[in-house]
Scaffold this motif. Structure first.
Motif, PDB file in Angstrom:
ATOM      1  N   ILE A  40      20.695  -0.397  -7.636  1.00  0.00           N
ATOM      2  CA  ILE A  40      19.514  -1.129  -7.191  1.00  0.00           C
ATOM      3  C   ILE A  40      18.358  -0.130  -7.120  1.00  0.00           C
ATOM      4  N   PRO A  41      17.381  -0.200  -8.008  1.00  0.00           N
ATOM      5  CA  PRO A  41      16.323   0.819  -8.054  1.00  0.00           C
ATOM      6  C   PRO A  41      15.568   0.994  -6.745  1.00  0.00           C
ATOM      7  N   ALA A  42      15.429  -0.078  -5.954  1.00  0.00           N
ATOM      8  CA  ALA A  42      14.636   0.005  -4.721  1.00  0.00           C
ATOM      9  C   ALA A  42      15.215   0.980  -3.701  1.00  0.00           C
ATOM     10  N   ILE A  43      16.490   1.343  -3.852  1.00  0.00           N
ATOM     11  CA  ILE A  43      17.104   2.250  -2.881  1.00  0.00           C
ATOM     12  C   ILE A  43      16.600   3.675  -3.053  1.00  0.00           C
ATOM     13  N   GLU A  44      16.059   3.977  -4.221  1.00  0.00           N
ATOM     14  CA  GLU A  44      15.766   5.370  -4.576  1.00  0.00           C
ATOM     15  C   GLU A  44      14.803   6.045  -3.597  1.00  0.00           C
ATOM     16  N   GLU A  45      13.730   5.356  -3.243  1.00  0.00           N
ATOM     17  CA  GLU A  45      12.711   5.968  -2.392  1.00  0.00           C
ATOM     18  C   GLU A  45      13.049   5.918  -0.908  1.00  0.00           C
ATOM     19  N   VAL A  46      13.972   5.054  -0.516  1.00  0.00           N
ATOM     20  CA  VAL A  46      14.190   4.849   0.926  1.00  0.00           C
ATOM     21  C   VAL A  46      15.528   5.349   1.440  1.00  0.00           C
ATOM     22  N   GLN A  47      16.480   5.634   0.565  1.00  0.00           N
ATOM     23  CA  GLN A  47      17.817   5.979   1.042  1.00  0.00           C
ATOM     24  C   GLN A  47      17.802   7.185   1.969  1.00  0.00           C
ATOM     25  N   PHE A  48      16.951   8.157   1.670  1.00  0.00           N
ATOM     26  CA  PHE A  48      16.866   9.362   2.498  1.00  0.00           C
ATOM     27  C   PHE A  48      15.526   9.433   3.229  1.00  0.00           C
ATOM     28  N   SER A  49      15.010   8.266   3.590  1.00  0.00           N
ATOM     29  CA  SER A  49      13.748   8.191   4.320  1.00  0.00           C
ATOM     30  C   SER A  49      13.984   7.651   5.720  1.00  0.00           C
ATOM     31  N   LEU A  50      13.027   7.923   6.613  1.00  0.00           N
ATOM     32  CA  LEU A  50      13.112   7.486   8.001  1.00  0.00           C
ATOM     33  C   LEU A  50      11.899   6.643   8.345  1.00  0.00           C
ATOM     34  N   VAL A  51      12.134   5.503   8.973  1.00  0.00           N
ATOM     35  CA  VAL A  51      11.042   4.682   9.490  1.00  0.00           C
ATOM     36  C   VAL A  51      10.769   5.124  10.924  1.00  0.00           C
ATOM     37  N   SER A  52       9.565   5.623  11.171  1.00  0.00           N
ATOM     38  CA  SER A  52       9.246   6.139  12.507  1.00  0.00           C
ATOM     39  C   SER A  52       8.346   5.200  13.293  1.00  0.00           C
ATOM     40  N   ASN A  53       7.669   4.265  12.601  1.00  0.00           N
ATOM     41  CA  ASN A  53       6.757   3.370  13.318  1.00  0.00           C
ATOM     42  C   ASN A  53       6.600   2.041  12.606  1.00  0.00           C
ATOM     43  N   ARG A  54       6.044   1.084  13.320  1.00  0.00           N
ATOM     44  CA  ARG A  54       5.689  -0.230  12.775  1.00  0.00           C
ATOM     45  C   ARG A  54       4.297  -0.596  13.261  1.00  0.00           C
ATOM     46  N   GLY A  55       3.708  -1.571  12.568  1.00  0.00           N
ATOM     47  CA  GLY A  55       2.368  -2.015  12.932  1.00  0.00           C
ATOM     48  C   GLY A  55       1.321  -1.114  12.314  1.00  0.00           C
ATOM     49  N   CYS A  56       0.085  -1.603  12.271  1.00  0.00           N
ATOM     50  CA  CYS A  56      -0.994  -0.801  11.700  1.00  0.00           C
ATOM     51  C   CYS A  56      -2.327  -1.266  12.264  1.00  0.00           C
ATOM     52  N   PHE A  57      -3.093  -0.332  12.842  1.00  0.00           N
ATOM     53  CA  PHE A  57      -4.425  -0.672  13.335  1.00  0.00           C
ATOM     54  C   PHE A  57      -5.508  -0.270  12.342  1.00  0.00           C
ATOM     55  N   GLY A  58      -5.103   0.053  11.091  1.00  0.00           N
ATOM     56  CA  GLY A  58      -6.072   0.371  10.054  1.00  0.00           C
ATOM     57  C   GLY A  58      -6.849  -0.846   9.595  1.00  0.00           C
ATOM     58  N   SER A  59      -6.173  -2.011   9.552  1.00  0.00           N
ATOM     59  CA  SER A  59      -6.810  -3.302   9.237  1.00  0.00           C
ATOM     60  C   SER A  59      -7.562  -3.298   7.916  1.00  0.00           C
ATOM     61  N   CYS A  60      -6.994  -2.714   6.868  1.00  0.00           N
ATOM     62  CA  CYS A  60      -7.607  -2.810   5.543  1.00  0.00           C
ATOM     63  C   CYS A  60      -7.639  -4.275   5.125  1.00  0.00           C
ATOM     64  N   ALA A  61      -8.746  -4.705   4.561  1.00  0.00           N
ATOM     65  CA  ALA A  61      -8.934  -6.121   4.253  1.00  0.00           C
ATOM     66  C   ALA A  61      -7.948  -6.630   3.215  1.00  0.00           C
ATOM     67  N   PHE A  62      -7.456  -5.744   2.340  1.00  0.00           N
ATOM     68  CA  PHE A  62      -6.579  -6.159   1.246  1.00  0.00           C
ATOM     69  C   PHE A  62      -5.100  -6.056   1.603  1.00  0.00           C
ATOM     70  N   CYS A  63      -4.789  -5.685   2.829  1.00  0.00           N
ATOM     71  CA  CYS A  63      -3.398  -5.466   3.241  1.00  0.00           C
ATOM     72  C   CYS A  63      -2.968  -6.518   4.253  1.00  0.00           C
ATOM     73  N   ALA A  64      -1.737  -7.012   4.114  1.00  0.00           N
ATOM     74  CA  ALA A  64      -1.233  -8.068   4.990  1.00  0.00           C
ATOM     75  C   ALA A  64      -0.374  -7.541   6.137  1.00  0.00           C
ATOM     76  N   ILE A  65      -0.287  -6.210   6.289  1.00  0.00           N
ATOM     77  CA  ILE A  65       0.570  -5.653   7.335  1.00  0.00           C
ATOM     78  C   ILE A  65       0.180  -6.178   8.715  1.00  0.00           C
ATOM     79  N   THR A  66      -1.131  -6.199   9.010  1.00  0.00           N
ATOM     80  CA  THR A  66      -1.546  -6.651  10.338  1.00  0.00           C
ATOM     81  C   THR A  66      -1.186  -8.117  10.553  1.00  0.00           C
ATOM     82  N   HIS A  67      -1.199  -8.919   9.499  1.00  0.00           N
ATOM     83  CA  HIS A  67      -0.862 -10.338   9.610  1.00  0.00           C
ATOM     84  C   HIS A  67       0.633 -10.528   9.851  1.00  0.00           C
ATOM     85  N   HIS A  68       1.412  -9.544   9.423  1.00  0.00           N
ATOM     86  CA  HIS A  68       2.865  -9.640   9.541  1.00  0.00           C
ATOM     87  C   HIS A  68       3.411  -8.853  10.728  1.00  0.00           C
TER      88      HIS A  68
END
Length: 617
Positions: free
Chosen positions: A287-315
């Motif tokens: 599964i190609p999607a595993i390549e970038e994340v298998q040895f990665s760590l998620v340290s945070n969630r949410g975003c107060f950057g509020s870029c107009a083209f990004c849906a992170i704040t909506h989610h």
């Protein structure tokens, strides 16, 4: 620990005649905490609920949907980690060749809009069983939304899918509350009291603290009403400050409850301590999607950057949730014990890597401000502090078997520049870059940057200078790669030309150009569809034709010979033929053969210009 069962045989082998939930997913099954399917099912398992996973079922035949029988509590449906239409189609609406979330990247293992397709199949086959939808596709389409691929306003996906309940946002707490409600004997439609849920009803008389949005018919037929509705939704994405939202339909109301509360650090630590296999199910080849994340760590969630083209704040919302250093070190140590670990942690971050705390302390009590952004423009209450992140990075670097810790998720360079302490900046340059740092100024024109919600170029230019200074200080030769976007709302040909002139000045041609992609849930998509900025209700210029989009994109790669005619046409259309010729300020030389066609002829010019032509400009 083992993978959760993916077929009836595996279910019986693990001792289940019937499971509590069947999770139907548009992605292949990857048991890694970067995948929503893994987080939700492992969370349910931790609370004592059994799950089977039906990944990428053949929607043309019923057999795969029937194999687990009727689950005790219900079906869970998700399109996967990415909205299916974004996953399937480029911004030019061409079918992509590869699906990174399918075995060997093969395209076509899921339908368009699988949330709708899977749910309708399940409602037909199991009419008495609850079907609950979630994930990014459902979350961003929870209310009426403009759909770029259909070029129209679509109804809430809850209505179109015929699901019994929709869960939006980050769903660990929501799914457990729903599971406990169903386990107690409540029906799915009775889960109307749970945060993070969207449901439909015919009676809203008893719903407190609610805002009634314009109806679906109104937003479908009136772009002004669409923009007003979007702005109300945008002002109600914070878990503390939000109201219940109600969207009327013909004979029904779709009710969006308040968002789920951001996870506490203890809850975040719990989520990432669950017994993930950290790879894809062995039935797959790769599964190609595993390549970038298998040895990665998620340290945070949410975003107060509020870029107009990004849906992170909506989610995910604007309030940051973080993990403890102990939790991150424990996960990192487990990674180092994996047989294919080569010593490199690929990333530690989240939507924005260097947001390691809430934007200000009052957000924990009052939530994010409704009418004020945190970062652009900078709020006077913004607290800029990288100290916790630096401490975590130092601890990770000190682990045995770890050769290097990279930071590959987004760095907000403006937040970095606001920090009066250069410790993180200096350690970023010394230890955490793999030859080049990617940052996202996105554009250079102030009128475009204002619509993007990004800082003006002056701050970016200061960042560039400081980056090079620090590299020089530590004898590093590391490059800076800017992410840039064409055709964002607010960008006309003059703005695109301004960006091209900047690229010429710094002698940089981006290898890849991101054309603005209107996706559900973003302010920029609202601007694209309505031609209005929902925050001000003022008109916004939008590049709509394929030709103009192509011209703006070509201007960013004006050095490419194949783009010559498009660049010339753009300059002529904008009245900027002063940029065609042989002087240093010009973007392209004058070439009558390409401008007028016919016999090849180059206007008299000096040797230097001829040399540039020979080399493809």
């Amino acid at each position: 620990m083992t993978f959760l069962p993916t077929n009836r045989e595996e279910m019986l082998e693990q001792g289940f005649e019937q499971v509590d939930f069947v999770y139907v997913c548009g992605d292949a099954y990857v048991d890694h905490p970067s995948f929503g399917c893994a987080i939700i099912t492992r969370t349910l398992q931790a609370y004592g609920y059994s799950c089977a996973i039906l990944a990428q079922p053949d929607w043309h035949h019923d057999e795969e949907f029937l194999q687990f029988g009727t689950p005790r509590l219900g079906f869970l449906v998700s399109a996967g980690n990415i909205d299916s239409m974004v996953n399937h189609y480029s911004v030019n609406k061409r079918r992509r060749d590869k699906d990174n979330y399918s075995d060997d990247g093969v395209m076509g293992r899921r339908p368009d809009r699988p949330t709708i397709v899977y749910t309708q199949i399940l409602k037909r086959l199991f009419p008495q069983s609850p079907v609950l939808v979630g994930g990014i596709e459902a979350s961003l389409r929870r209310l009426a939304h403009y759909d770029y691929w259909d070029d129209k306003v679509r109804r809430s996906i809850l209505i179109d899918s015929q699901a019994d309940l929709l869960m939006y946002g980050m769903g660990e707490n929501t799914i457990i509350e729903v599971a406990e409600a169903l386990n107690s004997g409540l029906r799915a439609e009775d889960c109307c009291f749970i945060r993070g849920c969207v449901y439909k009803t015919k009676d809203i008389s008893l719903i407190p603290d609610a805002i009634v949005l314009p109806s679906f018919e109104e937003v479908k037929n009136d772009k002004v009403m669409y923009a007003k509705s979007f702005q109300i939704q945008h002002e109600n994405i914070d878990a503390i400050a939000a109201h219940v939202l109600i969207e009327p339909y013909d004979g029904w109301y779709v009710v969006q409850n308040k968002p789920p509360l951001p996870l506490t650090q203890q809850e975040m630590d719990f989520t990432y301590s669950l017994p993930y296999e950290r790879t894809f199910h062995p039935k797959y080849h790769y599964i190609p999607a595993i390549e970038e994340v298998q040895f990665s760590l998620v340290s945070n969630r949410g975003c107060f950057g509020s870029c107009a083209f990004c849906a992170i704040t909506h989610h995910q919302g604007r309030v940051i949730s973080t993990r403890s250093k102990e939790s991150l070190l424990a996960e990192a140590k487990s990674i180092t014990e994996m047989p294919n670990f080569k010593g490199y942690i690929h990333d530690i971050g989240g939507p924005t890597a260097n947001f390691s705390r809430t934007a200000c302390d009052k957000q924990l009590k009052y939530g994010a401000c409704v009418h004020r952004e945190c970062l652009s423009p900078k709020c006077p209450n913004l607290v800029v502090d990288h100290s916790d992140y630096v401490d975590i990075l130092r601890s990770l670097r000190a682990l045995p078997k770890v050769k290097k810790v990279f930071i590959r998720s987004g760095i907000r360079y403006d937040y970095l520049m606001y920090d009066k302490d250069d410790t993180f900046f200096e350690e970023l340059v010394q230890y955490h870059i793999s030859g080049q740092l990617k940052v996202a100024p996105e554009h250079i024109s102030p009128k475009v940057l204002d619509k993007m919600g990004k800082p003006h170029k002056e701050l970016y230019l200061k960042f560039v200078d400081k980056y090079h200074e620090i590299n020089k200080k530590y004898n590093k030769r590391q490059f800076l790669v800017p992410y840039l976007m064409s055709s964002h709302p607010g960008s006309d040909l003059n703005a695109a030309i301004e960006l091209a002139q900047y690229l010429k000045k710094i002698h940089y041609t981006p290898q890849q150009v991101q054309d603005f992609y209107p996706t559900p849930g973003t302010r920029a998509t609202c601007m694209y569809y309505t031609g209005l900025d929902p925050q001000t209700m003022q008109p916004v210029y939008v590049a709509r034709t394929y030709e103009e989009k192509a011209m703006q994109r070509a201007l960013m790669q004006f050095t490419y010979p194949q783009n010559y005619q498009l660049v010339y046409k753009a300059l002529k259309t904008a009245g900027r033929l002063d940029l065609v010729g042989n002087t240093p300020k010009c973007l392209i030389p004058y070439r009558s053969d390409l401008i007028h066609g016919g016999k090849r002829h180059v206007k008299p010019q000096d040797r230097k210009t001829k040399k540039h032509l020979k080399q493809g400009m």
